[in-house]
Design a protein around this motif. Sequence first.
Motif, PDB file in Angstrom:
ATOM      1  N   ALA A 112       0.810  -1.219   0.000  1.00  9.92           N
ATOM      2  CA  ALA A 112       0.000   0.000   0.000  1.00  9.92           C
ATOM      3  C   ALA A 112       0.843   1.268   0.000  1.00  9.92           C
ATOM      4  CB  ALA A 112      -0.922   0.007   1.221  1.00  9.92           C
ATOM      5  N   GLY A 113       2.167   1.140  -0.066  1.00  8.39           N
ATOM      6  CA  GLY A 113       3.027   2.323  -0.089  1.00  8.39           C
ATOM      7  C   GLY A 113       3.553   2.668   1.287  1.00  8.39           C
ATOM      8  N   SER A 114       3.957   3.919   1.460  1.00 14.34           N
ATOM      9  CA  SER A 114       4.508   4.360   2.736  1.00 14.34           C
ATOM     10  C   SER A 114       3.488   4.204   3.856  1.00 14.34           C
ATOM     11  CB  SER A 114       4.948   5.826   2.650  1.00 14.34           C
ATOM     12  OG  SER A 114       5.990   5.991   1.719  1.00 14.34           O
TER      13      SER A 114
ATOM     14  N   GLU B  17       0.053  -8.818  -6.722  1.00 11.39           N
ATOM     15  CA  GLU B  17      -1.360  -9.219  -6.587  1.00 11.39           C
ATOM     16  C   GLU B  17      -2.090  -8.122  -5.825  1.00 11.39           C
ATOM     17  OE1 GLU B  17      -3.294 -11.902  -7.343  1.00 11.39           O
ATOM     18  OE2 GLU B  17      -2.046 -13.696  -7.470  1.00 11.39           O
ATOM     19  N   GLY B  18      -3.369  -8.011  -6.026  1.00  5.18           N
ATOM     20  CA  GLY B  18      -4.184  -7.081  -5.243  1.00  5.18           C
ATOM     21  C   GLY B  18      -3.992  -5.651  -5.686  1.00  5.18           C
ATOM     22  N   PHE B  19      -3.019  -4.982  -5.097  1.00  4.83           N
ATOM     23  CA  PHE B  19      -2.740  -3.607  -5.504  1.00  4.83           C
ATOM     24  C   PHE B  19      -1.296  -3.247  -5.182  1.00  4.83           C
ATOM     25  CE2 PHE B  19      -5.096  -3.527  -1.425  1.00  4.83           C
ATOM     26  CZ  PHE B  19      -4.116  -3.030  -0.582  1.00  4.83           C
ATOM     27  N   ALA B  20      -0.803  -2.259  -5.923  1.00  2.49           N
ATOM     28  CA  ALA B  20       0.506  -1.648  -5.675  1.00  2.49           C
ATOM     29  C   ALA B  20       0.269  -0.142  -5.724  1.00  2.49           C
ATOM     30  CB  ALA B  20       1.524  -2.082  -6.732  1.00  2.49           C
ATOM     31  N   LEU B  21       0.316   0.495  -4.574  1.00  3.65           N
ATOM     32  CA  LEU B  21      -0.048   1.898  -4.458  1.00  3.65           C
ATOM     33  C   LEU B  21       1.154   2.727  -3.999  1.00  3.65           C
ATOM     34  CD1 LEU B  21      -3.434   1.482  -2.521  1.00  3.65           C
ATOM     35  CD2 LEU B  21      -3.042   1.409  -5.000  1.00  3.65           C
ATOM     36  N   GLY B  22       1.284   3.931  -4.528  1.00  2.05           N
ATOM     37  CA  GLY B  22       2.309   4.851  -4.055  1.00  2.05           C
ATOM     38  C   GLY B  22       3.689   4.223  -4.053  1.00  2.05           C
ATOM     39  N   GLY B  23       4.319   4.200  -2.878  1.00  2.00           N
ATOM     40  CA  GLY B  23       5.637   3.598  -2.753  1.00  2.00           C
ATOM     41  C   GLY B  23       5.660   2.131  -3.108  1.00  2.00           C
ATOM     42  N   GLY B  24       4.523   1.438  -2.981  1.00  2.00           N
ATOM     43  CA  GLY B  24       4.452   0.041  -3.403  1.00  2.00           C
ATOM     44  C   GLY B  24       4.562  -0.090  -4.907  1.00  2.00           C
ATOM     45  N   PHE B  25       3.927   0.820  -5.634  1.00  4.69           N
ATOM     46  CA  PHE B  25       4.031   0.897  -7.092  1.00  4.69           C
ATOM     47  C   PHE B  25       5.501   1.108  -7.471  1.00  4.69           C
ATOM     48  CE2 PHE B  25       1.571   2.647 -10.951  1.00  4.69           C
ATOM     49  CZ  PHE B  25       2.702   2.769 -11.767  1.00  4.69           C
ATOM     50  N   ILE B  26       6.146   2.088  -6.822  1.00  2.00           N
ATOM     51  CA  ILE B  26       7.528   2.421  -7.172  1.00  2.00           C
ATOM     52  C   ILE B  26       8.484   1.310  -6.769  1.00  2.00           C
ATOM     53  CG2 ILE B  26       9.389   4.058  -6.802  1.00  2.00           C
ATOM     54  CD1 ILE B  26       7.144   5.116  -8.568  1.00  2.00           C
TER      55      ILE B  26
ATOM     56  N   LEU C 171       4.331  15.561  -4.749  1.00  2.00           N
ATOM     57  CA  LEU C 171       5.056  14.726  -5.699  1.00  2.00           C
ATOM     58  C   LEU C 171       5.544  13.463  -5.009  1.00  2.00           C
ATOM     59  CD1 LEU C 171       6.439  14.749  -8.629  1.00  2.00           C
ATOM     60  CD2 LEU C 171       8.500  15.496  -7.398  1.00  2.00           C
ATOM     61  N   PRO C 172       5.481  12.299  -5.663  1.00  2.00           N
ATOM     62  CA  PRO C 172       6.125  11.116  -5.079  1.00  2.00           C
ATOM     63  C   PRO C 172       7.597  11.433  -4.789  1.00  2.00           C
ATOM     64  CG  PRO C 172       4.784  10.466  -6.948  1.00  2.00           C
ATOM     65  CD  PRO C 172       4.810  11.976  -6.944  1.00  2.00           C
ATOM     66  N   PRO C 173       8.068  11.155  -3.584  1.00  2.00           N
ATOM     67  CA  PRO C 173       9.390  11.652  -3.183  1.00  2.00           C
ATOM     68  C   PRO C 173      10.579  10.825  -3.633  1.00  2.00           C
ATOM     69  CG  PRO C 173       8.317  10.588  -1.329  1.00  2.00           C
ATOM     70  CD  PRO C 173       7.316  10.595  -2.454  1.00  2.00           C
ATOM     71  N   TRP C 174      10.365   9.696  -4.294  1.00  2.00           N
ATOM     72  CA  TRP C 174      11.516   8.879  -4.694  1.00  2.00           C
ATOM     73  C   TRP C 174      11.112   7.897  -5.791  1.00  2.00           C
ATOM     74  CZ3 TRP C 174      11.014   3.564  -3.921  1.00  2.00           C
ATOM     75  CH2 TRP C 174      10.016   3.151  -3.014  1.00  2.00           C
ATOM     76  N   GLY C 175      12.138   7.363  -6.474  1.00  2.00           N
ATOM     77  CA  GLY C 175      11.945   6.261  -7.407  1.00  2.00           C
ATOM     78  C   GLY C 175      11.423   6.622  -8.776  1.00  2.00           C
ATOM     79  N   LEU C 176      11.312   7.900  -9.098  1.00  2.00           N
ATOM     80  CA  LEU C 176      10.721   8.267 -10.386  1.00  2.00           C
ATOM     81  C   LEU C 176      11.632   7.919 -11.556  1.00  2.00           C
ATOM     82  CD1 LEU C 176       8.982  11.634  -9.452  1.00  2.00           C
ATOM     83  CD2 LEU C 176       8.023   9.329  -9.547  1.00  2.00           C
TER      84      LEU C 176
END
Length: 246
Positions: A58-60, A99-108, A134-139
């Motif tokens: 779910a990210g951070s 699986e399920g979802f990748a959101l925010g930091g999980g996506f990155i 802005l997403p703070p990392w991994g762009l």
Amino acid sequence: MQIEDIGGVRQLVLDRPQRRNALSQALMEQLEQELRRAESDASVAAIVLSGAPPAFCAGSDLKELGGLSIDHMCEHELETARIARGIAGLSKPVIAAVEGFALGGGFILAVSCDLVVSAVNARWHLPEVPNGWLPPWGLQALIARVGAVRARMLVWGDEPIDGVEAHRLGVADHLAEAGHVDARAIALAQRLARLPRGAVASAKRFFEPFIALDGERLDREATRIFADDCKSDAAQQIFAKFAVKS
């Protein structure tokens, strides 16, 4: 974190289902430790990173970050960025199984891996800009996968995408039916594990500059912008729910 060895493949499973596998400081430290152990273990030729149900990540962990000042939040995000960037520098391929979802930091985190297997119905979303920052990392990892124009579109995050669209855009490399993503990722990892290890490592080493080009500087720049964004009214309304100190 759950850890299992399967025919030359080490599977690392993010295991905080009560927090939807959110990236706490402790979880990131454990992930870094286990990646290092897998890297140094001669019996491991490839790594699969997945999440315990209900999702990949779910990210951070905003509940954890909510107790930090903006400056300390940025320090935490830069440390998370360093660990994610380190995946490109490993000699062994790392495959994300989403699986399920990748959101925010999980996506990155997923796109920071060498290959991505997504469920066709997985939910991919970067909700940071709609939240006010802005997403703070991994762009850089995202840009390396989809190009700057598509990365910007995804970062705007006006709506989620599913696994099929993620595959079409280049966010994901392989698709699997729901419930079969881990098996697909492990089978892919085992195929890579059967290749000559030195040549696999050489391919990672050669392509690393193209994938992680200027990543550390860009993460610091994104985090600086993130810190400024966090002072906006839109961001403060979101952070008020988590008691972020200014």
